[in-house]
Structure formats: C-alpha cells, structure tokens
Design a protein around this motif. Structure first.
Motif, PDB file in Angstrom:
ATOM      1  N   ILE A  25       0.848  -1.183   0.000  1.00  0.00           N
ATOM      2  CA  ILE A  25       0.000   0.000   0.000  1.00  0.00           C
ATOM      3  C   ILE A  25       0.877   1.223   0.000  1.00  0.00           C
ATOM      4  O   ILE A  25       1.781   1.340   0.811  1.00  0.00           O
ATOM      5  CB  ILE A  25      -0.928  -0.005   1.224  1.00  0.00           C
ATOM      6  N   ALA A  26       0.680   2.149  -0.909  1.00  0.00           N
ATOM      7  CA  ALA A  26       1.454   3.394  -0.947  1.00  0.00           C
ATOM      8  C   ALA A  26       0.704   4.450  -0.169  1.00  0.00           C
ATOM      9  O   ALA A  26      -0.355   4.896  -0.581  1.00  0.00           O
ATOM     10  CB  ALA A  26       1.642   3.846  -2.400  1.00  0.00           C
ATOM     11  N   ILE A 120       9.554   5.916  -1.380  1.00  0.00           N
ATOM     12  CA  ILE A 120       9.693   4.750  -0.511  1.00  0.00           C
ATOM     13  C   ILE A 120       8.378   4.529   0.218  1.00  0.00           C
ATOM     14  O   ILE A 120       7.875   5.426   0.896  1.00  0.00           O
ATOM     15  CB  ILE A 120      10.844   4.941   0.498  1.00  0.00           C
ATOM     16  N   VAL A 121       7.825   3.326   0.126  1.00  0.00           N
ATOM     17  CA  VAL A 121       6.468   3.086   0.602  1.00  0.00           C
ATOM     18  C   VAL A 121       6.340   3.135   2.115  1.00  0.00           C
ATOM     19  O   VAL A 121       5.270   3.397   2.657  1.00  0.00           O
ATOM     20  CB  VAL A 121       5.950   1.731   0.062  1.00  0.00           C
ATOM     21  N   TYR A 122       7.446   2.907   2.863  1.00  0.00           N
ATOM     22  CA  TYR A 122       7.334   2.822   4.316  1.00  0.00           C
ATOM     23  C   TYR A 122       7.705   4.117   5.029  1.00  0.00           C
ATOM     24  O   TYR A 122       7.664   4.173   6.257  1.00  0.00           O
ATOM     25  CB  TYR A 122       8.196   1.666   4.857  1.00  0.00           C
ATOM     26  N   ASP A 123       8.110   5.161   4.295  1.00  0.00           N
ATOM     27  CA  ASP A 123       8.320   6.461   4.930  1.00  0.00           C
ATOM     28  C   ASP A 123       8.108   7.556   3.886  1.00  0.00           C
ATOM     29  O   ASP A 123       7.596   7.306   2.795  1.00  0.00           O
ATOM     30  CB  ASP A 123       9.694   6.564   5.602  1.00  0.00           C
ATOM     31  N   SER A 124       8.491   8.783   4.207  1.00  0.00           N
ATOM     32  CA  SER A 124       8.167   9.923   3.349  1.00  0.00           C
ATOM     33  C   SER A 124       9.264  10.273   2.363  1.00  0.00           C
ATOM     34  O   SER A 124       9.165  11.268   1.645  1.00  0.00           O
ATOM     35  CB  SER A 124       7.879  11.149   4.223  1.00  0.00           C
ATOM     36  N   THR A 125      10.330   9.476   2.303  1.00  0.00           N
ATOM     37  CA  THR A 125      11.469   9.844   1.470  1.00  0.00           C
ATOM     38  C   THR A 125      11.167   9.671  -0.011  1.00  0.00           C
ATOM     39  O   THR A 125      10.637   8.650  -0.435  1.00  0.00           O
ATOM     40  CB  THR A 125      12.698   8.994   1.830  1.00  0.00           C
ATOM     41  N   ILE A 126      11.514  10.712  -0.797  1.00  0.00           N
ATOM     42  CA  ILE A 126      11.446  10.646  -2.253  1.00  0.00           C
ATOM     43  C   ILE A 126      12.878  10.704  -2.780  1.00  0.00           C
ATOM     44  O   ILE A 126      13.717  11.452  -2.267  1.00  0.00           O
ATOM     45  CB  ILE A 126      10.618  11.810  -2.827  1.00  0.00           C
ATOM     46  N   PHE A 127      13.178   9.878  -3.787  1.00  0.00           N
ATOM     47  CA  PHE A 127      14.513   9.837  -4.364  1.00  0.00           C
ATOM     48  C   PHE A 127      14.468  10.267  -5.828  1.00  0.00           C
ATOM     49  O   PHE A 127      13.529   9.954  -6.560  1.00  0.00           O
ATOM     50  CB  PHE A 127      15.097   8.418  -4.291  1.00  0.00           C
ATOM     51  N   THR A 197       3.077   1.967   8.299  1.00  0.00           N
ATOM     52  CA  THR A 197       2.940   2.899   7.179  1.00  0.00           C
ATOM     53  C   THR A 197       2.874   2.164   5.843  1.00  0.00           C
ATOM     54  O   THR A 197       2.149   2.570   4.931  1.00  0.00           O
ATOM     55  CB  THR A 197       4.118   3.889   7.170  1.00  0.00           C
ATOM     56  N   ALA A 198       3.611   1.081   5.725  1.00  0.00           N
ATOM     57  CA  ALA A 198       3.634   0.316   4.482  1.00  0.00           C
ATOM     58  C   ALA A 198       2.356  -0.494   4.271  1.00  0.00           C
ATOM     59  O   ALA A 198       2.169  -1.093   3.220  1.00  0.00           O
ATOM     60  CB  ALA A 198       4.842  -0.611   4.459  1.00  0.00           C
ATOM     61  N   GLY A 199       1.475  -0.545   5.279  1.00  0.00           N
ATOM     62  CA  GLY A 199       0.226  -1.282   5.147  1.00  0.00           C
ATOM     63  C   GLY A 199       0.285  -2.690   5.698  1.00  0.00           C
ATOM     64  O   GLY A 199      -0.445  -3.567   5.230  1.00  0.00           O
TER      65      GLY A 199
END
Length: 398
Positions: A25-26, A120-127, A197-199
């Motif tokens: 889950i995103a 990243i699906v488990y936190d707020s980081t965008i790469f 967070t990842a569902g």
C-alpha cells in the motif's frame, strides 16, 4: 526508462525468497527531510542504506518534525495524485508550476534537468534516480524545496521494494532494488511504525539478508548464520543453498566442548591452550544450539585433592567441582594432584566384584556392614542388603 526498468527487474530476480508475492500500500506522501546540495551530491556517489531498530509490539509515539509536509490525494488507480504546496510554503517558480511537472518528467526521461522520482512506501522519502557520467544510476534523497521548485510536486513512482525476513527470526526488512545489482540494493530493518505505514505487508522468507555473518566453529562441521539483528541460527543444507552458498568464516580455534563423563559444557575461546568458560543453557540457545565436541579431557584441565581427603576435584573450562567415583573413572582414573605437605597416595584401586550374598551369609550386622561398605562405592547395593536405602545393611542381624 526502458533500460532502467530492465535492470530493476533483473535485480528483483536475484533475491532468493521462498513464499508467494504480496500486495503493498502506498500511503500519502509527507514532505521528506530537507537535505543540502552537498548531501545530494554525496548520495549520488554511493548506495543508500538505512538502519533502524527492530520491530516492536506496539508503535512508538509519532515523531514531530519542523519540516513542512505536503498532503496528497489518492487517485482511483491507488497511486497518489499530484500534491499541492502547503499554504505556508513559498509559491513555486513558473518553470516548476504544476502545469510544468509533466514536461519536467518528460525531460527527466530524456536526460533533461530532472530525473525519475521514486517514493519509498514505508516512509516519506522521495529519491531522484540520477544518471551518472558512466551511465549508471544512483538514488539521491530529494529535498522538499527541490521537489517543490524543480518538480512542481510531481507524483513519484512507488519504488520497487520487497519485504522479507528469515524463517527463524521475527525481524522484517524492506529491500529496495535500485539499478546496479545486489551491492546497490537499499536494506532497512523496519520499525513497527514503518511496517504500519507500508500497510502491514506480509514478509516473504529470504535465503539471504544483507549484513548476515556466516561462520563455522572449530569443534564441529555445522554452519551458522548471524543475522543483521544478532539472531544466530544453525543452517541446514537447504538453507545454505538458499543463501547462494555464501562464504563463511572458519573459527577453527573456537567452539564448544563437553566432557564425555559429565553433563557440563564449555565455551572455548582458544582450543589449543584450553582457554574457555562454563556454558549455560540460555547462552547455548542464543548461539543456535551448536553441537559440542565430546572429549574425555580438555587441554590444561586437572584433577586434584587436599592432603588427607578422599574427595577428588576437577578443574577445567566447563566446571570446578568435586567429582563422583564414576566420573573420575570415566575420565580415565587420572592420579589427582595433592595439595598440602603430605605425599600423594596411590589412587584407590577397585576390587573385583564378588559373588552375590544374602544377609543369612553373615553372622552379625557389623560383619555385613563391613562387606557392604567395601563394595558399595564401586558397585552399589548389587546384593540388595540395604532394603530401605539408608546405607545400613542387614538391619535384622544381631
């Protein structure tokens, strides 16, 4: 993106796992932590790894951050829709307006000023997946300002992430497959909030997890692995095969020993010199129940007694205590070292077991007791002269 997606798919296939795939889950995107341009540059030169505490039974309190966050809506496809800046944020430039975001994404694909974005699906980081001069691609964490001003809050693609664990441990890891192969994958030991967070994804069983240490003790042929979380496990042949037959460290001068004649075990820190200490059950369990080497004697151990005493003691890595006659005999009946100012007597000699007797074969209880005392220490009450086990023979005789 065609070559990039091909490399990502190849990386996924390299992970050795055992169970079926699962959904993920995103969640809504929160603003990532701001980083400097120097940090972004540094991140493009090396793979990113994250180490966090092991999952707990309950989620800890949420952590507050002074960074602004960007709430996003979820589209009908299940992916997050493009976010708008928070009211407190400065207005984006004209080139980075929401209307310009698709153009920037197209430029990123074509090698323009922007790069493909992944969440990243488990936190707020965008790469940003930045293409290097040699054609390789490395992920760089994206600052909130850059996401706002350069990308116009463009919606990132969910990163290719699996959730895995060892079958014998509870720790769950997220592994994100960046291009470049195994050395570039990003591993994270998940905390409970991250898993939440990842569902709550169901992890698959993995044959290998980064940070694992493979080893063999010098006292057996068994192979072990210590996971990144510190859990030790004795490997089966199939489990070692699932790891890809990882190389191991041969700890040839260390291991575990047990006297053949006693129940105690020793943990040996130097087998060649006999250095070691007693091994308790809990420590043995935590080490994965290694099979101890059964030995009659250990280098440097000794049997000793005090002058004038018949009690023989044993001193060795496994224990330091008095031994029974049977244990002393099991050790090979070694002559004990005698302490004190008297000469060491000859070790006791064991008489030959006599023929069976009954109480009627003795005239008095004293005579029966003398016979009983002579042979009991070697053979026990084999003649059954002590019916109530109080060490007094033939109590009915005068």
């Amino acid at each position: 993106m065609g070559a990039s997606q091909t490399r990502l798919s190849a990386a996924v296939a390299a992970l050795v796992i055992a169970t079926s795939a699962f959904g993920s889950i995103a969640p809504a995107i929160a603003a990532p932590t701001t980083v400097t341009d120097e940090q972004v540059t540094e991140a493009t030169n090396s793979p990113t790894e994250t180490a966090v505490p092991a999952p707990s039974s309950a989620a800890p309190a949420a952590t507050e951050t002074s960074e602004p966050t960007a709430e996003v809506e979820t589209s009908a496809t299940g992916l997050p829709a493009a976010a708008a800046p928070s009211p407190a944020a400065a207005a984006p430039s004209e080139a980075a307006s929401p209307a310009a975001a698709p153009k920037l994404q197209a430029q990123a694909t074509a090698g323009g000023p922007g790069w493909p974005l992944y969440k990243i699906v488990y936190d707020s980081t965008i790469f940003e997946l930045v293409t290097q001069g040699d054609g390789s691609q490395l992920p760089a964490p994206l600052s909130y300002e850059r996401w706002r001003d350069v990308y116009g809050f463009a919606t990132p693609t969910p990163a290719d992430t699996n959730f895995v664990k060892y079958p014998w441990a509870d720790t769950v890891y997220a592994v994100t497959f960046w291009p470049g192969g195994e050395n570039y994958w990003m591993w994270t030991r998940l905390s409970f909030p991250q898993w939440q967070t990842a569902g709550y994804p169901t992890p698959r069983n993995a044959g290998w997890i980064k940070g694992s240490y493979y080893y063999k003790w010098g006292t057996s042929n068994e192979l072990f692995v210590e996971g990144e979380d510190g859990v030790n496990h004795k490997l089966t042949g199939a489990e070692w095969a699932s790891s890809g037959y990882r190389s191991y460290v041969d700890r040839a001068n260390e291991g575990f020993m047990k006297p053949t004649w006693a129940p105690e075990m020793a943990r040996m820190s130097a087998i060649n010199t006999g250095a070691g200490r007693p091994l308790g059950y809990n420590e043995w369990r935590d080490e994965g129940f290694p099979t101890p080497q059964a030995v009659q004697r250990i280098t440097g151990d000794k049997f000793y007694k005090d002058c004038g005493s018949n009690t023989i003691w044993y001193a060795g890595p496994a224990m330091n205590r008095p031994v029974s006659l049977q244990e002393w005999q099991g050790a090979g009946s070694p002559a004990p070292t005698v302490s004190g100012n008297c000469s060491s007597p000859a070790p006791p000699s064991q008489p030959t077991r006599p023929a069976d007797k009954d109480c009627t074969d003795f005239r008095t209880q004293y005579e029966a007791q003398q016979w009983f005392n002579t042979y009991y220490q070697y053979y026990g009450d084999f003649a059954l002269l002590d019916s109530d086990n109080d060490r007094i023979a033939c109590e009915g005789l005068p």
